[in-house]
Write an enzyme that holds these catalytic residues in place. Structure first.
Site, PDB file in Angstrom:
ATOM      1  N   CYS A 341       0.800  -1.240   0.000  1.00 36.64           N
ATOM      2  CA  CYS A 341       0.000   0.000   0.000  1.00 36.64           C
ATOM      3  C   CYS A 341       0.829   1.284   0.000  1.00 36.64           C
ATOM      4  O   CYS A 341       0.548   2.184  -0.808  1.00 36.64           O
ATOM      5  CB  CYS A 341      -0.989   0.032   1.148  1.00 36.64           C
ATOM      6  SG  CYS A 341      -1.164  -1.472   2.071  1.00 36.64           S
ATOM      7  N   ARG A 370       6.896 -11.246   5.400  1.00 38.82           N
ATOM      8  CA  ARG A 370       6.487 -11.147   6.803  1.00 38.82           C
ATOM      9  C   ARG A 370       7.154 -12.264   7.582  1.00 38.82           C
ATOM     10  O   ARG A 370       7.330 -13.364   7.071  1.00 38.82           O
ATOM     11  CB  ARG A 370       4.968 -11.244   6.930  1.00 38.82           C
ATOM     12  CG  ARG A 370       4.314 -10.101   6.182  1.00 38.82           C
ATOM     13  CD  ARG A 370       2.877  -9.915   6.500  1.00 38.82           C
ATOM     14  NE  ARG A 370       2.300  -9.003   5.502  1.00 38.82           N
ATOM     15  CZ  ARG A 370       1.030  -8.960   5.163  1.00 38.82           C
ATOM     16  NH1 ARG A 370       0.182  -9.749   5.782  1.00 38.82           N
ATOM     17  NH2 ARG A 370       0.596  -8.118   4.256  1.00 38.82           N
ATOM     18  N   GLN A 388       1.030 -11.019  -3.355  1.00 42.84           N
ATOM     19  CA  GLN A 388      -0.391 -10.705  -3.258  1.00 42.84           C
ATOM     20  C   GLN A 388      -0.934 -10.321  -4.624  1.00 42.84           C
ATOM     21  O   GLN A 388      -0.249  -9.668  -5.403  1.00 42.84           O
ATOM     22  CB  GLN A 388      -0.599  -9.520  -2.315  1.00 42.84           C
ATOM     23  CG  GLN A 388      -0.270  -9.828  -0.870  1.00 42.84           C
ATOM     24  CD  GLN A 388      -0.492  -8.613   0.007  1.00 42.84           C
ATOM     25  OE1 GLN A 388       0.039  -7.548  -0.256  1.00 42.84           O
ATOM     26  NE2 GLN A 388      -1.291  -8.775   1.033  1.00 42.84           N
ATOM     27  N   ASP A 390      -2.510  -7.913  -5.488  1.00 43.58           N
ATOM     28  CA  ASP A 390      -2.860  -6.675  -4.795  1.00 43.58           C
ATOM     29  C   ASP A 390      -3.310  -5.578  -5.748  1.00 43.58           C
ATOM     30  O   ASP A 390      -2.884  -5.512  -6.899  1.00 43.58           O
ATOM     31  CB  ASP A 390      -1.620  -6.181  -4.030  1.00 43.58           C
ATOM     32  CG  ASP A 390      -1.998  -5.500  -2.734  1.00 43.58           C
ATOM     33  OD1 ASP A 390      -3.206  -5.342  -2.471  1.00 43.58           O
ATOM     34  OD2 ASP A 390      -1.076  -5.120  -1.981  1.00 43.58           O
ATOM     35  N   HIS A 392      -4.862  -1.242  -5.265  1.00 37.46           N
ATOM     36  CA  HIS A 392      -5.386  -0.176  -4.411  1.00 37.46           C
ATOM     37  C   HIS A 392      -6.220   0.747  -5.264  1.00 37.46           C
ATOM     38  O   HIS A 392      -5.774   1.206  -6.314  1.00 37.46           O
ATOM     39  CB  HIS A 392      -4.243   0.550  -3.708  1.00 37.46           C
ATOM     40  CG  HIS A 392      -3.574  -0.327  -2.711  1.00 37.46           C
ATOM     41  ND1 HIS A 392      -2.483  -1.100  -3.023  1.00 37.46           N
ATOM     42  CD2 HIS A 392      -3.894  -0.620  -1.425  1.00 37.46           C
ATOM     43  CE1 HIS A 392      -2.153  -1.821  -1.960  1.00 37.46           C
ATOM     44  NE2 HIS A 392      -2.982  -1.554  -0.983  1.00 37.46           N
ATOM     45  N   LYS A 476     -14.930  -4.080   5.890  1.00 34.60           N
ATOM     46  CA  LYS A 476     -14.325  -4.931   4.854  1.00 34.60           C
ATOM     47  C   LYS A 476     -15.218  -6.092   4.463  1.00 34.60           C
ATOM     48  O   LYS A 476     -16.190  -6.406   5.147  1.00 34.60           O
ATOM     49  CB  LYS A 476     -12.961  -5.431   5.307  1.00 34.60           C
ATOM     50  CG  LYS A 476     -13.007  -6.304   6.527  1.00 34.60           C
ATOM     51  CD  LYS A 476     -11.608  -6.815   6.865  1.00 34.60           C
ATOM     52  CE  LYS A 476     -11.642  -7.572   8.190  1.00 34.60           C
ATOM     53  NZ  LYS A 476     -10.474  -8.354   8.469  1.00 34.60           N
ATOM     54  N   HIS A 522      -8.178  -1.290  -0.297  1.00 27.35           N
ATOM     55  CA  HIS A 522      -7.154  -2.323  -0.508  1.00 27.35           C
ATOM     56  C   HIS A 522      -7.915  -3.552  -0.961  1.00 27.35           C
ATOM     57  O   HIS A 522      -8.909  -3.908  -0.352  1.00 27.35           O
ATOM     58  CB  HIS A 522      -6.468  -2.724   0.794  1.00 27.35           C
ATOM     59  CG  HIS A 522      -5.938  -1.601   1.617  1.00 27.35           C
ATOM     60  ND1 HIS A 522      -4.609  -1.299   1.664  1.00 27.35           N
ATOM     61  CD2 HIS A 522      -6.539  -0.729   2.444  1.00 27.35           C
ATOM     62  CE1 HIS A 522      -4.426  -0.281   2.496  1.00 27.35           C
ATOM     63  NE2 HIS A 522      -5.574   0.080   2.982  1.00 27.35           N
TER      64      HIS A 522
HETATM   65 ZN   LIG Z   1      -3.051  -2.351   0.877  1.00 25.55          ZN
END
Ligand SMILES: [Zn+2]
Ligand SMILES: [Zn+2]
Length: 654
Positions: A341, A370, A388, A390, A392, A476, A522
């Site tokens: 992000c 992580r 991910q 991912d 945004h 979410k 996200h």
């Molecule tokens: Zn994010």
């Protein structure tokens, strides 16, 4: 004090009962069947024994085997039954804790150095059945701390004594069934009678209180059912699950591996796995492009300053790889990115934006790192480096609903292409009693929560709502799928965020020519490629849909005389954009077929004299055996149509 109390049932109806009525009385007043199947009762949100008197007005729910809390009481009671059996068979055994878990129960026990064998587990099981047949009642009794200490000191059980030490006098209860007494808060089912089909499943070592400096106890895992059929079904599914274990299949199908030198939790994708992964991400990328996402690429590290502003550093230090400090004095340095992000925010902040440009959707298959605890690493479901899916989304508050619809549509398309039929989502909302816990405008929250609900409903997505489960920064939507064995898996999430746009002071210029704050979403609906592929492997048992199979077709010549023809077929298929292997090993064709079956290749093409003469192929399908002999062009058409229908797209030109 009135001697009548009002009991509100789950359907909202209210009945009056004498003060001190029990859950069993209430169940009996509703129906005989309910009284027979009742395991526990929920009273104003608290699960209790059916026999406990209810002293005040209450909202109640009778719990049966069909309720998760009913099962939990059943399984926790089974743990006590197992303890009773252990004490009968191994006098002097000491007990740690014995909770219900998602599937079954365990008890941590100290057998004084004795190792249990499979035969021992069977003996314990038999003893449990014998004791269950006595139909002993689970009796609850409040004891003083002194009494509790004396009882367990008398037994010499230092574990229970340690647990009692942390308890408050006046709040300590014992449960007894038969000759066995345990320190326990409860709740329990009425008696041992329904625990008719116990099965002890496995053994593990477990440190007392999870502390490796403390003694190691033996953890005995088990499960139990009221009906034989349910136990049989469970054991059958457990066997299927073992065969589908993605760690086992990952090795057999040569998809991924781990190297102790590279490090635990850091998967290495082998060629076939990498093809699978690329095929899946390319498919996702195409679907995202169609839905208006813009690709971005960002580095794997970022300055500490970035994460100080985002709030990821130093607060989540224990779950991150340590920072690379380059200047000890100023503490300046870099961090392996735990999330994408902040980088994407910097892409947005690169230039001013007008309301007309929104929504802006930046997508990246972003790899993050992580530091998961070693004990939690296993296969692809928990890893230390993962990619991910991912993106945004920066949008105006009035665009939230459409953005959620867009993400839901993408998710349903992909799950459909992967033959997941059973999925739903959880909407996590804020706790309306504690609004001060959350950042962001009150009215915006209400609007956003409503928008998410409506988006899900309009897309026909089944949802459950979880009040109080929202993050402090926004509501979410979490996706969950059930695999072919009915096991539920949590996938990724779509998360609204009022916090980061604030922290990074993100703006857009509104219609009024003023600066406004965008909402950030996200979204990583599949979570990570690693985890998702792990789930997918278990779902399809390694039988990937044709479009995704790393090798779609293998050509098997009957002997070396037809090797050239087999190679020619292979080239034609590759030219048609298919992934193909030609098995030129000097082996019998039966052997090659078996090996292709083991590798779960969807199509095998057997070629020999007849096929060569007629420019045909003899088709075999994985798991289905020999099909027709067809012309090569017909086969290519057929395969392309099959792929297109799986992807719900028009077939590509041959
Ligand atoms: Zn994010
Ligand atoms: Zn208990």
């Amino acid at each position: 004090m009135a001697d009548q109390i009002k009991i509100t049932l789950p359907d909202g109806s209210v009945k009056e009962f004498d003060r001190g009525v029990t859950g069993l009385d209430i169940a009996a007043s509703i129906s005989e069947g309910l009284a027979r199947n009742a395991l526990a009762i929920k009273v104003n949100g608290e699960v209790r024994d059916l026999s406990r008197p209810i002293e005040e007005d209450a909202r109640i729910q009778i719990l049966t085997w069909n309720d998760p809390e009913g099962k939990a009481a059943f399984w926790h009671s089974s743990a006590h039954l197992m303890a009773e059996a252990l004490e009968a068979l191994y006098p002097g055994v000491k007990f740690g804790i014995g909770p219900a878990i998602e599937n079954g129960f365990y008890y941590d026990v100290d057998l004084g150095g004795r190792k249990l064998s499979t035969e021992d587990l069977e003996r314990i099981e038999e003893k449990m059945k014998e004791l269950a047949a006595k139909e002993s009642r689970f009796e609850r009794r409040t004891v003083s701390k002194q009494e509790a200490i004396e009882y367990f000191a008398g037994k010499g059980d230092e574990y229970k004594l340690e647990l009692i030490r942390d308890l408050e006098d006046g709040n300590i209860t014992f449960y007894q069934q038969g000759n066995f007494i345990d320190l326990c808060r409860g709740p329990h089912i009425p008696s041992t009678a329904p625990i008719r089909y116990p099965k002890l499943l496995s053994l593990a070592g477990a440190y007392w209180r999870g502390d490796e400096k403390r003694p190691q106890l033996t953890r005995i895992y088990g499960i139990s059912f009221p009906k034989r059929k349910e136990l049989d079904e469970y054991l059958h599914n457990l066997e299927l699950a073992k065969q589908r274990d993605h760690r086992k299949l990952g090795r057999e199908l040569e998809l991924f591996t781990f190297s102790p030198l590279v490090g635990p939790g850091l998967p290495l994708w082998l060629p076939k796995g990498a093809i699978l992964r690329d095929t899946l991400s390319n498919f996702l990328k195409e679907e995202q492009m169609e839905r208006g996402y813009l690709p971005v690429v960002t580095p794997h590290i970022g300055r500490l300053e970035l994460y100080k502003i985002s709030g990821h550093y130093p607060y989540y230090k224990e779950s991150q790889f340590p920072a690379m400090i380059e200047d000890e004095e100023t503490g300046e340095g870099y961090l392996l990115k735990p999330m994408n992000c902040p980088h994407h925010i910097q892409v947005y902040a690169d230039k001013p934006h007008s309301y007309r440009e929104l929504p802006i959707r930046y997508a990246e298959f972003g790899t993050v790192y992580r530091y998961e605890q070693t004990g939690e690493l296993g296969g692809l479901t928990r890893v230390r480096g993962f990619t991910q899916d991912d993106a945004h989304i920066f949008c105006r508050p009035d665009q939230v609903k459409d953005e959620f619809k867009n993400v839901i549509d993408l998710t349903l398309t992909v799950l459909g292409a992967l033959e997941f039929r059973d999925f739903k989502a959880q909407v996590s909302l804020r706790d309306p009693e504690n609004k001060e816990k959350y950042v962001g405008d009150d009215a915006l929250w209400d609007e956003a929560e409503q928008a998410i609900r409506e988006a899900a409903a309009e897309m026909g997505l089944e949802t459950v709502e979880a009040v109080g489960e929202a993050a402090f920064y926004g509501p979410k939507l979490d996706f969950m799928v059930k695999d072919a064995l009915g096991r539920a898996w949590q996938l990724g999430t779509v998360q609204l965020d009022y916090n980061l746009p604030e922290r990074f002071d993100l703006t857009y210029i509104g219609e009024d020519n003023q600066k406004h704050r965008p909402v950030m979403i996200h979204r990583a609906p599949f979570g990570s490629l690693e985890r998702f592929i792990g789930v997918l492997i278990e779902h399809c048992g390694g039988n990937f849909p044709l479009w995704l199979a790393p090798v779609q077709i293998v050509v098997l010549p009957i002997g070396q005389d037809y090797a050239d023809y087999a190679k020619h077929i292979g080239e034609r298929l590759m030219d048609a954009g298919l992934r193909v292997d030609v098995d030129l090993r000097n082996e019998k064709v039966g052997y090659k077929i078996r090996s292709a079956e083991m590798q779960k290749v969807p199509y095998m093409l057997v070629v020999g004299k007849k096929e060569q003469e007629n420019e045909t192929v003899a088709v075999r399908k994985h798991g289905e055996g020999a099909q027709d002999t067809v012309g090569l062009n017909d086969f290519i058409q057929h395969v392309k149509a099959e792929i297109a229908s799986q992807l719900r797209r028009e077939p590509l030109e041959a």
